[in-house]
Design a protein around this motif. Structure first.
Motif, PDB file in Angstrom:
ATOM      1  N   LEU A  76     -57.952  38.074 -29.602  1.00 56.44           N
ATOM      2  CA  LEU A  76     -58.169  38.024 -28.559  1.00 56.44           C
ATOM      3  C   LEU A  76     -59.596  36.588 -28.485  1.00 56.44           C
ATOM      4  CD1 LEU A  76     -58.886  41.392 -26.129  1.00 56.44           C
ATOM      5  CD2 LEU A  76     -57.408  39.398 -26.445  1.00 56.44           C
ATOM      6  N   VAL A  77     -60.493  36.507 -29.604  1.00 56.77           N
ATOM      7  CA  VAL A  77     -61.282  35.611 -29.943  1.00 56.77           C
ATOM      8  C   VAL A  77     -60.285  33.948 -30.174  1.00 56.77           C
ATOM      9  CG1 VAL A  77     -62.851  34.551 -31.467  1.00 56.77           C
ATOM     10  CG2 VAL A  77     -63.371  36.250 -30.401  1.00 56.77           C
ATOM     11  N   PHE A  78     -59.202  34.343 -30.945  1.00 60.51           N
ATOM     12  CA  PHE A  78     -58.468  33.189 -31.316  1.00 60.51           C
ATOM     13  C   PHE A  78     -58.113  32.969 -30.336  1.00 60.51           C
ATOM     14  CE2 PHE A  78     -60.128  34.595 -36.083  1.00 60.51           C
ATOM     15  CZ  PHE A  78     -59.938  33.401 -36.473  1.00 60.51           C
ATOM     16  N   GLY A  79     -57.061  33.517 -29.600  1.00 58.46           N
ATOM     17  CA  GLY A  79     -55.987  33.533 -28.636  1.00 58.46           C
ATOM     18  C   GLY A  79     -56.881  32.966 -27.261  1.00 58.46           C
ATOM     19  N   LEU A  80     -57.515  33.021 -26.953  1.00 51.71           N
ATOM     20  CA  LEU A  80     -58.622  31.979 -26.567  1.00 51.71           C
ATOM     21  C   LEU A  80     -58.845  31.433 -26.655  1.00 51.71           C
ATOM     22  CD1 LEU A  80     -60.786  35.369 -24.952  1.00 51.71           C
ATOM     23  CD2 LEU A  80     -59.548  34.296 -23.370  1.00 51.71           C
ATOM     24  N   ALA A  81     -59.523  31.115 -27.750  1.00 52.83           N
ATOM     25  CA  ALA A  81     -59.822  29.496 -28.446  1.00 52.83           C
ATOM     26  C   ALA A  81     -58.781  28.729 -27.835  1.00 52.83           C
ATOM     27  CB  ALA A  81     -60.465  29.793 -29.500  1.00 52.83           C
ATOM     28  N   THR A  82     -57.717  29.072 -28.539  1.00 54.50           N
ATOM     29  CA  THR A  82     -55.958  28.783 -28.344  1.00 54.50           C
ATOM     30  C   THR A  82     -55.905  28.355 -27.239  1.00 54.50           C
ATOM     31  OG1 THR A  82     -55.697  29.497 -30.475  1.00 54.50           O
ATOM     32  CG2 THR A  82     -54.038  28.588 -28.966  1.00 54.50           C
ATOM     33  N   ASP A  83     -55.898  29.915 -26.360  1.00 52.94           N
ATOM     34  CA  ASP A  83     -55.970  29.198 -24.908  1.00 52.94           C
ATOM     35  C   ASP A  83     -56.882  28.030 -23.467  1.00 52.94           C
ATOM     36  OD1 ASP A  83     -55.295  29.778 -22.115  1.00 52.94           O
ATOM     37  OD2 ASP A  83     -56.856  30.403 -21.720  1.00 52.94           O
ATOM     38  N   LEU A  84     -58.043  27.620 -24.675  1.00 50.73           N
ATOM     39  CA  LEU A  84     -58.620  26.412 -23.951  1.00 50.73           C
ATOM     40  C   LEU A  84     -58.481  24.941 -24.081  1.00 50.73           C
ATOM     41  CD1 LEU A  84     -62.617  27.066 -24.831  1.00 50.73           C
ATOM     42  CD2 LEU A  84     -61.357  26.792 -22.541  1.00 50.73           C
ATOM     43  N   MET A  85     -57.440  25.284 -26.001  1.00 47.36           N
ATOM     44  CA  MET A  85     -57.042  23.739 -26.575  1.00 47.36           C
ATOM     45  C   MET A  85     -56.321  23.633 -25.207  1.00 47.36           C
ATOM     46  SD  MET A  85     -55.805  22.923 -29.976  1.00 47.36           S
ATOM     47  CE  MET A  85     -54.501  24.326 -29.628  1.00 47.36           C
ATOM     48  N   ASN A  86     -55.114  24.355 -25.468  1.00 49.10           N
ATOM     49  CA  ASN A  86     -53.510  24.120 -24.749  1.00 49.10           C
ATOM     50  C   ASN A  86     -54.403  24.039 -23.437  1.00 49.10           C
ATOM     51  OD1 ASN A  86     -51.659  24.246 -27.079  1.00 49.10           O
ATOM     52  ND2 ASN A  86     -52.005  27.018 -26.093  1.00 49.10           N
ATOM     53  N   THR A  87     -54.790  24.820 -22.704  1.00 46.84           N
ATOM     54  CA  THR A  87     -55.208  24.600 -21.016  1.00 46.84           C
ATOM     55  C   THR A  87     -55.589  22.970 -20.803  1.00 46.84           C
ATOM     56  OG1 THR A  87     -55.136  26.420 -20.272  1.00 46.84           O
ATOM     57  CG2 THR A  87     -55.557  25.492 -19.070  1.00 46.84           C
ATOM     58  N   TYR A  88     -56.235  22.651 -21.911  1.00 46.88           N
ATOM     59  CA  TYR A  88     -57.114  21.467 -21.269  1.00 46.88           C
ATOM     60  C   TYR A  88     -56.575  20.269 -21.904  1.00 46.88           C
ATOM     61  CZ  TYR A  88     -59.489  24.548 -17.799  1.00 46.88           C
ATOM     62  OH  TYR A  88     -60.170  25.750 -17.609  1.00 46.88           O
ATOM     63  N   SER A  91     -53.619  33.427 -20.216  1.00 46.82           N
ATOM     64  CA  SER A  91     -53.380  31.925 -20.062  1.00 46.82           C
ATOM     65  C   SER A  91     -53.093  31.854 -18.991  1.00 46.82           C
ATOM     66  CB  SER A  91     -52.165  32.310 -21.345  1.00 46.82           C
ATOM     67  OG  SER A  91     -51.674  31.314 -21.323  1.00 46.82           O
ATOM     68  N   VAL A  92     -51.835  32.377 -18.252  1.00 45.18           N
ATOM     69  CA  VAL A  92     -51.543  32.499 -16.990  1.00 45.18           C
ATOM     70  C   VAL A  92     -52.564  32.061 -15.992  1.00 45.18           C
ATOM     71  CG1 VAL A  92     -49.976  33.085 -15.052  1.00 45.18           C
ATOM     72  CG2 VAL A  92     -49.629  33.112 -17.792  1.00 45.18           C
ATOM     73  N   ASP A  93     -53.531  32.784 -15.793  1.00 50.65           N
ATOM     74  CA  ASP A  93     -54.604  32.527 -15.056  1.00 50.65           C
ATOM     75  C   ASP A  93     -55.393  31.118 -15.303  1.00 50.65           C
ATOM     76  OD1 ASP A  93     -56.685  33.050 -13.433  1.00 50.65           O
ATOM     77  OD2 ASP A  93     -57.830  34.378 -14.684  1.00 50.65           O
ATOM     78  N   SER A  94     -56.201  31.093 -16.694  1.00 49.47           N
ATOM     79  CA  SER A  94     -56.604  29.630 -16.824  1.00 49.47           C
ATOM     80  C   SER A  94     -55.313  28.519 -16.365  1.00 49.47           C
ATOM     81  CB  SER A  94     -56.739  29.255 -18.429  1.00 49.47           C
ATOM     82  OG  SER A  94     -55.886  29.705 -18.954  1.00 49.47           O
ATOM     83  N   ASP A  95     -54.300  28.123 -16.657  1.00 47.35           N
ATOM     84  CA  ASP A  95     -52.779  27.543 -16.508  1.00 47.35           C
ATOM     85  C   ASP A  95     -52.702  27.540 -15.046  1.00 47.35           C
ATOM     86  OD1 ASP A  95     -52.778  26.447 -19.134  1.00 47.35           O
ATOM     87  OD2 ASP A  95     -51.667  27.804 -19.339  1.00 47.35           O
ATOM     88  N   ILE A  96     -52.675  28.233 -14.219  1.00 44.62           N
ATOM     89  CA  ILE A  96     -52.584  28.270 -12.657  1.00 44.62           C
ATOM     90  C   ILE A  96     -53.487  27.750 -12.187  1.00 44.62           C
ATOM     91  CG2 ILE A  96     -51.778  30.222 -10.836  1.00 44.62           C
ATOM     92  CD1 ILE A  96     -49.678  31.112 -12.304  1.00 44.62           C
ATOM     93  N   LEU A  97     -55.048  28.395 -12.104  1.00 46.27           N
ATOM     94  CA  LEU A  97     -55.499  27.996 -12.144  1.00 46.27           C
ATOM     95  C   LEU A  97     -56.043  26.468 -12.055  1.00 46.27           C
ATOM     96  CD1 LEU A  97     -58.676  28.085 -10.331  1.00 46.27           C
ATOM     97  CD2 LEU A  97     -59.915  28.466 -12.873  1.00 46.27           C
ATOM     98  N   LEU A  98     -56.090  25.780 -13.239  1.00 50.05           N
ATOM     99  CA  LEU A  98     -55.542  24.119 -13.297  1.00 50.05           C
ATOM    100  C   LEU A  98     -54.271  23.762 -12.216  1.00 50.05           C
ATOM    101  CD1 LEU A  98     -57.011  21.536 -14.645  1.00 50.05           C
ATOM    102  CD2 LEU A  98     -55.222  22.303 -16.962  1.00 50.05           C
ATOM    103  N   ASN A  99     -53.071  24.392 -12.750  1.00 53.23           N
ATOM    104  CA  ASN A  99     -52.095  23.337 -12.052  1.00 53.23           C
ATOM    105  C   ASN A  99     -51.917  23.748 -10.329  1.00 53.23           C
ATOM    106  OD1 ASN A  99     -51.083  23.301 -14.298  1.00 53.23           O
ATOM    107  ND2 ASN A  99     -49.273  24.712 -14.063  1.00 53.23           N
ATOM    108  N   ASN A 100     -53.256  24.847 -10.056  1.00 52.53           N
ATOM    109  CA  ASN A 100     -52.914  24.703  -8.038  1.00 52.53           C
ATOM    110  C   ASN A 100     -54.207  23.852  -8.016  1.00 52.53           C
ATOM    111  OD1 ASN A 100     -51.434  26.657  -7.745  1.00 52.53           O
ATOM    112  ND2 ASN A 100     -53.295  28.363  -8.212  1.00 52.53           N
ATOM    113  N   HIS A 101     -54.931  23.408  -8.090  1.00 56.03           N
ATOM    114  CA  HIS A 101     -56.331  22.570  -8.381  1.00 56.03           C
ATOM    115  C   HIS A 101     -55.411  20.841  -7.876  1.00 56.03           C
ATOM    116  CE1 HIS A 101     -58.893  25.595  -8.745  1.00 56.03           C
ATOM    117  NE2 HIS A 101     -60.261  24.547  -8.197  1.00 56.03           N
ATOM    118  N   ILE A 102     -54.032  20.324  -9.087  1.00 52.63           N
ATOM    119  CA  ILE A 102     -54.411  19.727  -9.365  1.00 52.63           C
ATOM    120  C   ILE A 102     -53.112  19.064  -8.036  1.00 52.63           C
ATOM    121  CG2 ILE A 102     -52.820  18.212 -10.709  1.00 52.63           C
ATOM    122  CD1 ILE A 102     -54.796  18.916 -12.925  1.00 52.63           C
TER     123      ILE A 102
END
Length: 293
Positions: free
Chosen positions: A264-276, A202-213
Motif C-alpha cells: 500500500l505504501v508503494f502503491g499510494l506513492a505511485t498513485d500520487l505520481m500517476n494522478t498529478y 486510485s479511482v478516488d484521487s483521479d475522479i477527484l481531480l477530473n471532477n474539479h477540472i
C-alpha cells in the motif's frame, strides 16, 4: 487530523510529454520486470502457499539465528522453501511448497518433534485448493478493475479523461507488483486485498481531480490546486498510517500486515505520481487541444 501543506507546482513550466515521461517510464520498467519474472519462473510474481499449496510450520527456538536455521534444515527430510524468523517471539515460520513428492503435514510434524523442536502450529493447503483460491482471487481482481473501468467511462462519457483514470489505476497495480518481485513479497490473499484497495484509492484521487477540472468552474490550474489540496492530503495521510502499520507489524513479526502495508505504501506513492503527472498531463492535453467532448 494530520494536515499537510501542499505546494502549488508551476505546471506551466513543463510540457505534457515531460509530465507523462516519468510515470510512463516507470510503468514500462515495471512491465519489463514482471515479464522477465514470468520468463524466469513461469509466474509474473512469486506466489505464497495459499495459491500454490504447501505447509507452514511455526517452530519456537532460542539461540542465534544461523544455528537455529541450520537446526531446522537438518530436522526435515525435505528442504524448506523459506525460513522466516519472528524475533519478538523467538519463533521461526518454515514453509514447504506442495508438489507430487512433498512430505505431508503429519510427517513434517513428526520429523520436527523427533529432532527435539517445539512445534507451535502447523497448517497445510492442498495444491488443488490453492489453485482454486488463486483463480478466485485473481478473477476478483480482474472483475474489480473491469467494473471500475466501466464505471469511470459511464461517469465521464468521454474517452481521454476516462482512459486517463484507467491507465493510472493500471499503473498503480503494476508498479507495486513489480516491486513485490524485487522485495521478495509473495502474492497472497492479503496482498491481493491490498491491490484491490489500491484500485479504490486510485479511482478516488483521479475522479477527484477530473471532477474539479471538468465539472467545476475556474481556471484549469486553479481547479488543479483545489483538487491537490484535498487529494494529496488524503493520500499522504494514508501513506503515513500504512508506514506506521508496516513498521509495527515488522517489529512484532506479523508478516501478512507488513506485506499489505508495504504494498500500500508503494502503491499510494505511485498513485500520487500517476494522478498529478500522468493523469494531469492527459487532462491538460484534452482541455487545451480542442478535443470534441
Amino acid at each position: 487530523m494530520v494536515e499537510f501543506t501542499v505546494p502549488e507546482v508551476d505546471y506551466t513550466r513543463y510540457t505534457n510529454r515531460q509530465l507523462a515521461a516519468i510515470p510512463l517510464a516507470l510503468l514500462a520498467v515495471a512491465l519489463l520486470v514482471i515479464a522477465g519474472w514470468y520468463v524466469m519462473t513461469g509466474a509474473p510474481v512469486n506466489q505464497g502457499i495459499a495459491f500454490t499449496g504447501g505447509t507452514e510450520v511455526q517452530i519456537a527456538i532460542d539461540g542465534p539465528q544461523p544455528e537455529a536455521e541450520q537446526q531446522i534444515r537438518q530436522a526435515f527430510s525435505e528442504e524448506p522453501e523459506t525460513i522466516r524468523s519472528v524475533p519478538a517471539q523467538s519463533v521461526y515460520v518454515v514453509t514447504f511448497q506442495s508438489d507430487g513428492e512433498s512430505v505431508g503435514a503429519t510427517e513434517l510434524e513428526q520429523q520436527a518433534e523427533a529432532a527435539g523442536l517445539d512445534v507451535r502450529s502447523i497448517s497445510s493447503v492442498s495444491a488443488t485448493f490453492g489453485a482454486d483460491t488463486q483463480t478466485l482471487a485473481l478473477g476478483g481482481l480482474a472483475v474489480a478493475f473491469l467494473g471500475m473501468s466501466v464505471l469511470v467511462f459511464a461517469m465521464f462519457r468521454v474517452f481521454v479523461p476516462s482512459i486517463a483514470v484507467v491507465i493510472s489505476a493500471f499503473s498503480d497495480i503494476v508498479i507495486p507488483l513489480a516491486l513485490m518481485n524485487v522485495l521478495g513479497i509473495e502474492l497472497s490473499l492479503g496482498t491481493v486485498a491490498a491491490l484491490l484497495m489500491l484500485i479504490g484509492y486510485s479511482v478516488d484521487s483521479d475522479i477527484l481531480l477530473n471532477n474539479h477540472i471538468l465539472r467545476r468552474s475556474g481556471d484549469f490550474y486553479e481547479s488543479t490546486y483545489r483538487a491537490m489540496r484535498t487529494g494529496v492530503t488524503m493520500t499522504l495521510t494514508s501513506i503515513t498510517a500504512m508506514i506506521v502499520m508496516t513498521i509495527t507489524a515488522t517489529l512484532f513479526g506479523i508478516q501478512l500486515l507488513a506485506a499489505i502495508g508495504t504494498v500500500l505504501v508503494f502503491g499510494l506513492a505511485t498513485d500520487l505520481m500517476n494522478t498529478y503527472l500522468l493523469n494531469l498531463s492527459l487532462l491538460r492535453w484534452y482541455k487545451f487541444k480542442g478535443v470534441n467532448r
